[in-house]
Design an enzyme around this catalytic site. Structure first.
Site, PDB file in Angstrom:
ATOM      1  N   ARG A   1       0.828  -1.190   0.000  1.00 13.29           N
ATOM      2  CA  ARG A   1       0.000   0.000   0.000  1.00 13.29           C
ATOM      3  C   ARG A   1       0.870   1.251   0.000  1.00 13.29           C
ATOM      4  O   ARG A   1       0.967   1.932  -0.994  1.00 13.29           O
ATOM      5  CB  ARG A   1      -0.971   0.012   1.195  1.00 13.29           C
ATOM      6  CG  ARG A   1      -1.946   1.204   1.086  1.00 13.29           C
ATOM      7  CD  ARG A   1      -3.053   1.125   2.101  1.00 13.29           C
ATOM      8  NE  ARG A   1      -2.618   1.510   3.442  1.00 13.29           N
ATOM      9  CZ  ARG A   1      -3.447   1.672   4.457  1.00 13.29           C
ATOM     10  NH1 ARG A   1      -4.735   1.450   4.317  1.00 13.29           N
ATOM     11  NH2 ARG A   1      -2.997   2.026   5.642  1.00 13.29           N
TER      12      ARG A   1
ATOM     13  N   SER B   1     -12.720  -3.122  -1.770  1.00 14.40           N
ATOM     14  CA  SER B   1     -13.163  -2.667  -0.455  1.00 14.40           C
ATOM     15  C   SER B   1     -14.664  -2.437  -0.447  1.00 14.40           C
ATOM     16  O   SER B   1     -15.238  -1.967  -1.431  1.00 14.40           O
ATOM     17  CB  SER B   1     -12.457  -1.363  -0.079  1.00 14.40           C
ATOM     18  OG  SER B   1     -11.061  -1.553   0.038  1.00 14.40           O
TER      19      SER B   1
ATOM     20  N   LYS C   1      -5.531   5.443   7.587  1.00 14.47           N
ATOM     21  CA  LYS C   1      -6.024   6.150   6.413  1.00 14.47           C
ATOM     22  C   LYS C   1      -7.255   6.938   6.804  1.00 14.47           C
ATOM     23  O   LYS C   1      -7.891   6.670   7.824  1.00 14.47           O
ATOM     24  CB  LYS C   1      -6.352   5.167   5.282  1.00 14.47           C
ATOM     25  CG  LYS C   1      -7.448   4.171   5.613  1.00 14.47           C
ATOM     26  CD  LYS C   1      -7.679   3.175   4.504  1.00 14.47           C
ATOM     27  CE  LYS C   1      -8.290   3.780   3.270  1.00 14.47           C
ATOM     28  NZ  LYS C   1      -8.704   2.772   2.271  1.00 14.47           N
TER      29      LYS C   1
END
Length: 213
Positions: free
Chosen positions: A42, A111, A140
């Site tokens: 990521r 997601s 995040k």
């Protein structure tokens, strides 16, 4: 490419060097020693060229361990480093487009925070769902309605879909069992491993918590 299916991923590491006092390759190396099932590159806020170079290193480590490597957001980067797949969010490329870019043999995850989002992702061809943030997250920025959705939402999404669900967001060895008990195939973590002083031990602890369910 590694063809381990997502329904066997009980422990899934999402990398983010900014939460750790170790380099990402070192965290991944130790997590692999601890038995991690999948790794996602990521690294939010990192330049594409740096993610590419890091991805090449992680590809070598994960290939040697026969563990799948997934790339967050970037289908082009997934292809460039010969990763096993890509994971997209609700504001990223649509699942069918990601599938077209990475090809039929790679994994596409998506997601979702609600049952309707999850059903749409499954209908679009996603191979697995990343569902969260289960217990809230600091790694995040997420909307309040998607932060701290709880194991109950995991259960609702698992019941509404037939593809594997991986819970993410604020998950530790102390609460991972509840996520799996609710219907998730496994859990994805950032800080529980990356921020640990012992990433290998943290991975083993996470696995033990899940396997005890």
């Amino acid at each position: 490419m590694t063809q381990t299916p997502p329904d066997t991923w009980t422990t899934y590491l999402v990398t983010q060097e900014s939460v750790s006092d170790r380099s990402t390759p070192e965290v991944v190396r130790r997590a692999l020693s601890g038995g991690i099932d999948a790794v996602q590159l990521r690294e939010k806020g990192t330049a594409a060229v740096d993610r590419y170079e890091l991805g090449r290193q992680l590809r070598e480590l994960t290939r040697e361990a026969d563990v799948p490597l997934i790339v967050n957001d970037r289908a082009d980067l997934a292809r460039a480093i010969d990763a096993d797949g890509v994971h997209v969010g609700q504001s990223d490329l649509p699942v069918p487009v990601a599938r077209e870019l990475v090809g039929p043999d790679r994994i596409v995850g998506c997601s979702a925070s609600t049952a309707p989002e999850a059903r749409r992702a499954e209908e679009a061809g996603a191979d697995y769902l990343g569902v969260g943030a289960v217990y809230g997250t600091d790694s995040k920025d997420v909307a309040d309605r998607k932060d701290g959705i709880g194991p109950e939402r995991i259960a609702a999404i698992a019941e509404a879909t037939s593809i594997p669900v991986v819970g993410i967001g604020g998950i530790t060895a102390d609460n991972a069992g509840s996520v799996v008990e609710a219907g998730a195939a496994g859990v994805a973590v950032v800080g529980a491993i990356a921020a640990s002083s012992d990433p290998e031990g943290a991975t083993r602890g996470l696995r033990a918590a899940i396997e005890s369910e």
